[in-house]
Design a protein around this motif. Structure first.
Motif, mmCIF file in Angstrom:
data_model
loop_
_atom_site.group_PDB
_atom_site.id
_atom_site.type_symbol
_atom_site.label_atom_id
_atom_site.label_comp_id
_atom_site.label_asym_id
_atom_site.label_seq_id
_atom_site.Cartn_x
_atom_site.Cartn_y
_atom_site.Cartn_z
ATOM 1 N N VAL A 1 0.862 -1.181 0.000
ATOM 2 C CA VAL A 1 0.000 0.000 0.000
ATOM 3 C C VAL A 1 0.900 1.233 0.000
ATOM 4 C CG1 VAL A 1 -1.829 1.259 1.201
ATOM 5 C CG2 VAL A 1 -1.741 -1.247 1.352
ATOM 6 N N ILE B 1 -3.746 7.379 -0.491
ATOM 7 C CA ILE B 1 -3.531 5.953 -0.250
ATOM 8 C C ILE B 1 -3.795 5.241 -1.566
ATOM 9 C CG2 ILE B 1 -4.314 3.884 0.970
ATOM 10 C CD1 ILE B 1 -5.358 5.747 3.198
ATOM 11 N N ASN B 2 -2.851 4.423 -2.015
ATOM 12 C CA ASN B 2 -3.018 3.666 -3.256
ATOM 13 C C ASN B 2 -2.826 2.180 -2.981
ATOM 14 O OD1 ASN B 2 -3.384 5.844 -5.235
ATOM 15 N ND2 ASN B 2 -1.333 6.425 -4.575
ATOM 16 N N SER B 3 -3.915 1.401 -3.230
ATOM 17 C CA SER B 3 -3.869 -0.035 -2.979
ATOM 18 C C SER B 3 -4.980 -0.722 -3.759
ATOM 19 C CB SER B 3 -4.065 -0.304 -1.491
ATOM 20 O OG SER B 3 -4.186 -1.694 -1.243
ATOM 21 N N PRO C 1 -8.014 -2.545 -0.009
ATOM 22 C CA PRO C 1 -8.097 -1.430 0.928
ATOM 23 C C PRO C 1 -7.909 -1.773 2.402
ATOM 24 C CG PRO C 1 -10.244 -1.875 -0.050
ATOM 25 C CD PRO C 1 -9.256 -2.710 -0.778
ATOM 26 N N LEU D 1 -3.939 -1.853 4.561
ATOM 27 C CA LEU D 1 -3.284 -0.832 5.376
ATOM 28 C C LEU D 1 -3.616 -0.993 6.855
ATOM 29 C CD1 LEU D 1 -1.395 1.572 5.413
ATOM 30 C CD2 LEU D 1 -3.357 3.061 4.951
ATOM 31 N N PRO E 1 -5.113 -7.971 4.538
ATOM 32 C CA PRO E 1 -5.717 -7.745 3.218
ATOM 33 C C PRO E 1 -6.836 -8.753 2.951
ATOM 34 C CG PRO E 1 -3.566 -8.791 2.988
ATOM 35 C CD PRO E 1 -3.766 -8.534 4.448
#
Length: 193
Positions: free
Chosen positions: A124, A165-167, A170, A173, A177
């Protein structure tokens, strides 16, 4: 007979996340030494610890499907773990301000008697705002995120510290997961949902 599902973790955050799947599960402390090895990269550390936790619990419960997970904050290749106290949390947040940190969340699922063992990694990318010292102090006083990798508790007040936030998963983080967890549990033979 259905297999028992065990979360090999003492993390309240992971327990809350796994509850979302509405599967019955037990919680067992893995008792694994989380000390990084010399020169170990953050993603390697997270992967090694997630698998070690799952294997440690599976060794005591060979018929169960065991989930192990670990998260390490990756600041330019340097692992940042749980700060443990206010002073270390302050130092971590000062170093991360205005920068991008990759939170490496690793997941392993093990069932010994079925010969099943699979792992995955959910990185993430988190961009921190350029935080002032007063903001850091206020956040730490209010949130006390000393048990969170990188001192950033995004599911709480820590979200105010971030720019983005880039994932693709979600919940990674927060520490588990769930998209990947569902995939690995299905591969292990559990029905989800």
């Amino acid at each position: 007979m259905p297999r028992t599902l065990i979360l090999g973790s003492t993390s309240a955050y992971r327990r809350e996340l796994l509850d979302r799947l509405r599967l019955p599960f037990d919680v067992v402390a893995p008792g694994v030494d989380e000390t990084p090895q010399a020169g170990e990269r953050p993603e390697s550390l997270a992967r090694r610890l997630a698998l070690a936790k799952a294997r440690a619990v599976a060794a005591r419960h060979p018929h169960a499907v065991v989930i192990g997970s670990d998260q390490v904050a990756d600041l330019d290749g340097e692992p940042l773990g749980k700060p443990g106290d206010h002073m270390r949390a302050t130092a971590q947040l000062r170093r991360m301000r205005g920068r991008t940190v990759v939170f490496q969340t690793a997941l392993s699922v093990v069932c010994l008697d079925a010969g099943f063992e699979q792992s995955d990694l959910a990185p993430v990318r988190v961009r921190f705002r350029d935080l002032g010292d007063a903001e850091i102090e206020s956040y730490l006083r209010l949130e006390q995120p000393y048990d969170c990798a990188g001192s950033a508790k995004s599911e709480g007040l820590g979200i105010a510290l971030l720019e983005s936030i880039n994932s693709d998963d979600p919940t990674a983080l927060i520490g588990l997961p769930l998209i990947r967890t569902c995939r690995l549990l299905r591969a292990a033979g559990l029905q989800v949902p």
